[in-house]
Design an enzyme around this catalytic site. Structure first.
Site, PDB file in Angstrom:
ATOM      1  N   GLU A  32     -41.336 -61.763 -52.855  1.00 38.32           N
ATOM      2  CA  GLU A  32     -42.417 -61.485 -51.362  1.00 38.32           C
ATOM      3  C   GLU A  32     -43.866 -60.656 -51.884  1.00 38.32           C
ATOM      4  O   GLU A  32     -43.485 -59.592 -52.083  1.00 38.32           O
ATOM      5  CB  GLU A  32     -41.676 -60.361 -50.178  1.00 38.32           C
ATOM      6  CG  GLU A  32     -40.692 -61.226 -49.406  1.00 38.32           C
ATOM      7  CD  GLU A  32     -39.749 -60.526 -48.651  1.00 38.32           C
ATOM      8  OE1 GLU A  32     -39.438 -60.748 -47.612  1.00 38.32           O
ATOM      9  OE2 GLU A  32     -39.774 -59.194 -48.847  1.00 38.32           O
ATOM     10  N   PRO A  33     -44.163 -61.239 -52.983  1.00 33.55           N
ATOM     11  CA  PRO A  33     -45.519 -60.296 -53.657  1.00 33.55           C
ATOM     12  C   PRO A  33     -46.390 -60.494 -52.764  1.00 33.55           C
ATOM     13  O   PRO A  33     -46.571 -60.899 -51.849  1.00 33.55           O
ATOM     14  CB  PRO A  33     -45.492 -61.469 -55.038  1.00 33.55           C
ATOM     15  CG  PRO A  33     -45.228 -62.571 -54.477  1.00 33.55           C
ATOM     16  CD  PRO A  33     -44.085 -62.628 -53.462  1.00 33.55           C
ATOM     17  N   GLY A  34     -47.043 -59.294 -52.165  1.00 34.54           N
ATOM     18  CA  GLY A  34     -47.759 -58.596 -51.431  1.00 34.54           C
ATOM     19  C   GLY A  34     -49.586 -58.388 -52.864  1.00 34.54           C
ATOM     20  O   GLY A  34     -50.691 -58.711 -52.626  1.00 34.54           O
ATOM     21  N   ARG A  87     -56.232 -45.229 -50.578  1.00 32.39           N
ATOM     22  CA  ARG A  87     -54.884 -45.146 -51.613  1.00 32.39           C
ATOM     23  C   ARG A  87     -55.081 -43.995 -52.477  1.00 32.39           C
ATOM     24  O   ARG A  87     -54.197 -43.483 -52.382  1.00 32.39           O
ATOM     25  CB  ARG A  87     -55.376 -46.522 -51.989  1.00 32.39           C
ATOM     26  CG  ARG A  87     -54.463 -47.575 -52.056  1.00 32.39           C
ATOM     27  CD  ARG A  87     -54.011 -48.567 -52.648  1.00 32.39           C
ATOM     28  NE  ARG A  87     -52.418 -48.604 -52.909  1.00 32.39           N
ATOM     29  CZ  ARG A  87     -52.511 -47.989 -54.231  1.00 32.39           C
ATOM     30  NH1 ARG A  87     -53.688 -48.862 -54.899  1.00 32.39           N
ATOM     31  NH2 ARG A  87     -52.004 -48.326 -54.870  1.00 32.39           N
ATOM     32  N   TYR A 145     -52.438 -41.412 -51.976  1.00 37.45           N
ATOM     33  CA  TYR A 145     -50.368 -41.631 -52.409  1.00 37.45           C
ATOM     34  C   TYR A 145     -51.463 -41.146 -54.337  1.00 37.45           C
ATOM     35  O   TYR A 145     -50.656 -41.125 -55.215  1.00 37.45           O
ATOM     36  CB  TYR A 145     -50.655 -43.046 -53.199  1.00 37.45           C
ATOM     37  CG  TYR A 145     -50.178 -44.113 -51.171  1.00 37.45           C
ATOM     38  CD1 TYR A 145     -49.177 -43.745 -50.398  1.00 37.45           C
ATOM     39  CD2 TYR A 145     -50.941 -45.130 -51.797  1.00 37.45           C
ATOM     40  CE1 TYR A 145     -48.517 -44.305 -49.681  1.00 37.45           C
ATOM     41  CE2 TYR A 145     -50.712 -45.472 -50.689  1.00 37.45           C
ATOM     42  CZ  TYR A 145     -48.937 -45.596 -49.671  1.00 37.45           C
ATOM     43  OH  TYR A 145     -49.470 -46.654 -48.491  1.00 37.45           O
ATOM     44  N   CYS A 202     -65.713 -35.370 -43.199  1.00 35.36           N
ATOM     45  CA  CYS A 202     -66.014 -34.427 -43.756  1.00 35.36           C
ATOM     46  C   CYS A 202     -64.093 -33.496 -43.472  1.00 35.36           C
ATOM     47  O   CYS A 202     -63.675 -33.167 -43.181  1.00 35.36           O
ATOM     48  CB  CYS A 202     -66.342 -33.451 -42.068  1.00 35.36           C
ATOM     49  SG  CYS A 202     -68.096 -34.229 -41.678  1.00 35.36           S
ATOM     50  N   GLU A 203     -64.040 -33.879 -44.905  1.00 36.81           N
ATOM     51  CA  GLU A 203     -62.638 -33.301 -46.017  1.00 36.81           C
ATOM     52  C   GLU A 203     -62.716 -33.504 -46.698  1.00 36.81           C
ATOM     53  O   GLU A 203     -63.042 -34.157 -47.594  1.00 36.81           O
ATOM     54  CB  GLU A 203     -61.595 -33.937 -45.352  1.00 36.81           C
ATOM     55  CG  GLU A 203     -61.153 -34.349 -43.731  1.00 36.81           C
ATOM     56  CD  GLU A 203     -60.233 -34.720 -43.384  1.00 36.81           C
ATOM     57  OE1 GLU A 203     -59.051 -34.214 -44.489  1.00 36.81           O
ATOM     58  OE2 GLU A 203     -59.421 -35.240 -42.080  1.00 36.81           O
TER      59      GLU A 203
END
Ligand code: LLP
Length: 420
Positions: A273-275, A312, A316, A343-344
Site C-alpha cells: 500500500e504505497p502512497g 510537512r 514534522y 502570521c506565525e
C-alpha cells in the site's frame, strides 16, 4: 529512485518538458504541478518489483493525494486503493474505481461510517474487536482481514510510526489468533492479514521484521484452522528528499519480504500500500518570491506558500529541497530561510538554504510535494486552497481550480439577529 534532477534551459527549470515560469504565469502561484508519466512510472516500479516474486496487488494509499485526475491515472494503471475514510472511498468510486479494488482500513470507526462503507461494497480491513462486532451485526458473512500491531515501527519521524507496541492501530499481537476465531464464531469470513509499520522509513530491515511477524501469525492462524488468501504489508516505502540521499532498495525489499512468506507460509498473494512512493516525486510546488528581507541574523526569501499550502516542514520538521526555478543551475552564493505568508513564526518551508541571489518574482520550486502536500493543506489565515496542474506530453492542464473566497464561506450561516 534518487531525488530527481531537472534540466535547465536558458537558466529556467524545465519540469516535465515545461518551463516552470511559464506554468506559474499561466496558472498563478502557489500551484502544485504533477508529471503524469512519473506517477505511472512509480506505480509500475512497485508493481514489477513485487510481482516478479509473488502474485501482487498494489493498493495506492490515496491519503497521499486524492486529486481525481491523479486517481484516474492510477485506475488506468490497474492499481487498487487503500482508503481510510468513507470520504476517500467515495472519492475513489467517483474516480471510477470498482468497489472490489478498494480496501477500507479505518481506525476508531463509528457505526455510522461502517454502515456507509458496507453500502459501497468495498473490501474491509478491520482495526479492532469492537469494529469487528459492529460489522458482524451490520453485514454478517462479510469477508474480512485484520490490521494487526506487528510491534515493529519505522518512519521518517515519531509522528508517523504506526506499528509499534501500544500504537492506536490494529489488533495487539497476543490477541490475533483469538480475534480470528472470534470473527469466525460471529459469522464473518477472515481471508487476509494486514500490518503497516509506519511511513517514509528508508531501510529494508523493518519490513523484513514485519514480514516475519506476519508469517508467524499466519501460521498460528492456520494451525487454528483458518487459511488466509493474502498478506498485506501496508505502505511506508521511503523516498529520498535530499540530493545524494540513498534510495531504498525496493527490489531487495520485495525479494526479501516475499521470500519470508514463500519459505514459511502457504499464503501466495501479497498486497502493498504505497502512497508516498507513487506520488511524492511526481509533483513540485511552485511558489513565487514576494519579498526579500534582511533580518539582522538571517535573510528571508518570502514566498506565497505557507504551511497552509505545505505543512510537512512545520509539522514534522520534514526536509523538502527548494530551488530557484528562475535562476536554475546558477551558482549558489547566498544563504536564506524560505518562509510563507502566515502570521506565525513556525511558518516556513526551509531553513538555511544556499541559493543563487533570489529576487522578487522568482519562481521557487519545492521538490517532492506530491505526497501529503495538497491533502494536508488548509484555509488557515483565510488563504484559498491552491490550484493543481497536470502535465502530460508537454501540455499543462488545470486539475483543480484555486479556491475562491466565496467557497470558504459557503457553509457558514450567520444568525438573523447578527445581520443587523
Ligand atoms: N497504509 C496504511 C495503513 C497507512 O496508514 C499509510 C500511511 C499508508 C499505507 C501509506 O504510507 P506511505 O506509503 O505513504 O508512507 N502525513 C505524513 C504521512 C502519514 C502516513 C499515514 N499512513 C507525512 O506527510 O509524511
Amino acid at each position: 529512485m534518487a531525488m530527481r534532477d531537472f534540466e535547465s534551459r536558458d537558466g529556467k527549470m524545465i519540469f516535465a518538458g515545461m518551463n516552470v515560469e511559464d506554468i506559474a504565469k499561466e496558472f498563478g502561484t502557489p500551484v502544485y504541478v504533477t508529471d503524469e508519466q512519473r506517477v505511472r512510472e512509480n506505480y509500475r516500479a512497485v508493481y514489477s518489483a513485487f510481482s516478479k516474486y509473488m502474485e501482487t496487488e498494489v493498493h495506492y494509499a490515496c491519503k497521499a493525494n486524492t486529486n481525481l485526475a491523479i486517481l484516474s491515472i492510477l485506475r488506468q494503471e490497474g492499481a487498487g486503493i487503500d482508503a481510510v475514510s468513507i470520504g476517500e472511498v467515495e472519492t475513489c468510486l467517483k474516480a471510477g474505481f470498482d468497489p472490489s479494488k478498494i480496501m477500507y482500513t479505518g481506525v476508531f470507526v463509528s457505526e455510522e461510517e461502517l454502515k456507509q462503507v458496507v453500502e459501497t461494497g468495498v473490501r474491509i480491513n478491520l482495526d479492532s474487536v469492537s469494529e469487528m462486532e459492529k460489522l458482524a451485526r451490520i453485514a454478517p458473512g462479510t469477508k474480512v482481514s485484520f490490521r494487526i500491531t506487528p510491534g515493529v515501527g519505522s518512519g521518517h519521524g515519531e509522528k508517523v510510526i504506526t506499528g509499534n507496541k501500544g500504537a492506536k492501530f490494529g489488533i495487539p499481537r497476543d490477541k490475533v489468533v483469538e480475534t480470528y476465531l472470534h470473527a469466525l464464531d460471529i459469522g464473518l469470513e477472515p481471508v487476509g492479514i494486514h500490518a503497516h509499520i509506519g511511513s517514509g522509513g528508508q531501510s529494508v530491515e523493518p519490513f523484513v521484521d514485519e514480514a516475519e511477524v506476519l508469517a508467524e501469525l499466519i501460521n498460528q492462524i492456520d494451525e487454528a484452522g483458518i487459511k488466509l488468501d493474502f498478506v498485506d504489508i501496508g505502505g511506508g516505502i521511503g523516498v529520498p528528499y535530499k540530493p545524494n540521499e540513498d534510495e531504498m532498495d525496493l527490489d531487495g525489499m520485495a525479494s526479501e519480504v516475499t521470500d519470508v512468506f514463500e519459505q514459511n507460509t502457504d499464503v501466495r498473494k501479497i498486497i502493498v500500500e504505497p502512497g508516498r512512493y507513487i506520488v511524492a516525486d511526481s509533483t513540485v510546488l511552485l511558489t513565487a518570491c514576494t519579498d526579500i528581507k534582511d533580518a539582522e541574523t538571517k535573510k528571508y526569501v518570502g514566498v506565497d506558500a505557507g504551511f497552509n499550502t505545505l505543512i510537512r516542514p512545520a509539522m514534522y520538521g520534514s526536509f523538502h529541497y527548494i530551488a530557484d526555478g528562475s535562476k536554475f543551475g546558477r551558482a549558489c552564493t547566498s544563504r536564506y530561510d524560505i518562509a510563507g505568508p502566515l502570521c506565525e513564526s513556525g511558518d516556513y518551508l526551509g531553513h538555511d538554504r544556499v541559493l543563487p541571489e533570489v529576487e522578487e518574482g522568482d519562481i521557487m520550486v519545492v521538490y517532492d510535494a506530491g505526497a501529503y502536500g495538497f491533502t494536508m493543506a488548509s484555509n488557515y489565515n483565510s488563504r484559498p486552497l491552491p490550484a493543481e496542474v497536470l502535465i502530460n506530453d508537454g501540455k499543462a492542464e488545470l486539475i483543480r481550480e484555486r479556491e475562491t473566497p466565496e467557497e470558504q464561506w459557503r457553509h457558514q450561516k450567520v444568525p438573523e439577529r447578527l445581520q443587523r
